[in-house]
Scaffold this motif. Structure first.
Motif, mmCIF file in Angstrom:
data_model
loop_
_atom_site.group_PDB
_atom_site.id
_atom_site.type_symbol
_atom_site.label_atom_id
_atom_site.label_comp_id
_atom_site.label_asym_id
_atom_site.label_seq_id
_atom_site.Cartn_x
_atom_site.Cartn_y
_atom_site.Cartn_z
ATOM 1 N N THR A 133 92.221 45.605 127.298
ATOM 2 C CA THR A 133 92.397 47.057 127.350
ATOM 3 C C THR A 133 91.658 47.739 126.209
ATOM 4 O O THR A 133 91.021 48.777 126.405
ATOM 5 N N ARG A 146 87.971 47.726 127.032
ATOM 6 C CA ARG A 146 87.741 48.636 128.155
ATOM 7 C C ARG A 146 87.738 50.085 127.690
ATOM 8 O O ARG A 146 86.966 50.906 128.172
ATOM 9 N N ASP A 147 88.598 50.376 126.708
ATOM 10 C CA ASP A 147 88.704 51.735 126.180
ATOM 11 C C ASP A 147 87.681 52.029 125.084
ATOM 12 O O ASP A 147 87.712 53.105 124.482
ATOM 13 N N ALA A 171 87.915 39.773 132.587
ATOM 14 C CA ALA A 171 86.936 40.666 133.197
ATOM 15 C C ALA A 171 86.679 40.271 134.652
ATOM 16 O O ALA A 171 86.585 41.131 135.524
ATOM 17 N N ASP A 190 85.971 44.071 136.081
ATOM 18 C CA ASP A 190 85.695 45.209 135.207
ATOM 19 C C ASP A 190 84.308 45.064 134.587
ATOM 20 O O ASP A 190 84.111 44.341 133.636
ATOM 21 N N VAL A 230 83.910 46.008 130.716
ATOM 22 C CA VAL A 230 84.291 44.968 129.758
ATOM 23 C C VAL A 230 83.260 43.849 129.775
ATOM 24 O O VAL A 230 82.907 43.305 128.742
#
Length: 100
Positions: free
Chosen positions: A51, A54-55, A88, A93, A96
């Motif tokens: 997370t 990803r952020d 990932a 994702d 990522v």
């Protein structure tokens, strides 16, 4: 890519273990026994790191295991390894994947 962070495992009176990651804003989890606590620690660490990347956050440097402080003598300090490539892939994702 593998990421490795120290975790502190605290035995509870009922046989369960609480787990804290000092480097990850005191991320916490627990397990019904030591084996379960290790599995839960790996999952919690993986989700936190996934997370964060990803952020767009920068991951903190892990503290050397011999420098990790614990509040109780009975606590165990151990390293938790997480392969974020697997996360990932599991979540497909691309953001990522590019970071890893």
């Amino acid at each position: 890519m593998n990421y490795i962070y120290p975790a502190v495992f605290y035995p509870e009176d009922d046989g369960k273990y609480s787990v804290i990651f000092p480097d990850l804003n005191d991320l916490a989890t627990y397990g019904d026994n030591l084996a379960d606590a290790f599995a839960m620690a790996q999952e919690a660490c993986g989700q936190y790191l996934f997370t964060s990347l990803r952020d767009g956050e920068v991951l903190p440097a892990p503290t050397p295991i011999d420098a990790v402080e614990k509040d109780e003598d009975a606590a165990l300090v151990n390293l938790i390894c997480v392969n974020l490539d697997e996360y990932a892939r599991a979540y497909n994702d691309k953001a990522v994947k590019k970071t890893l």
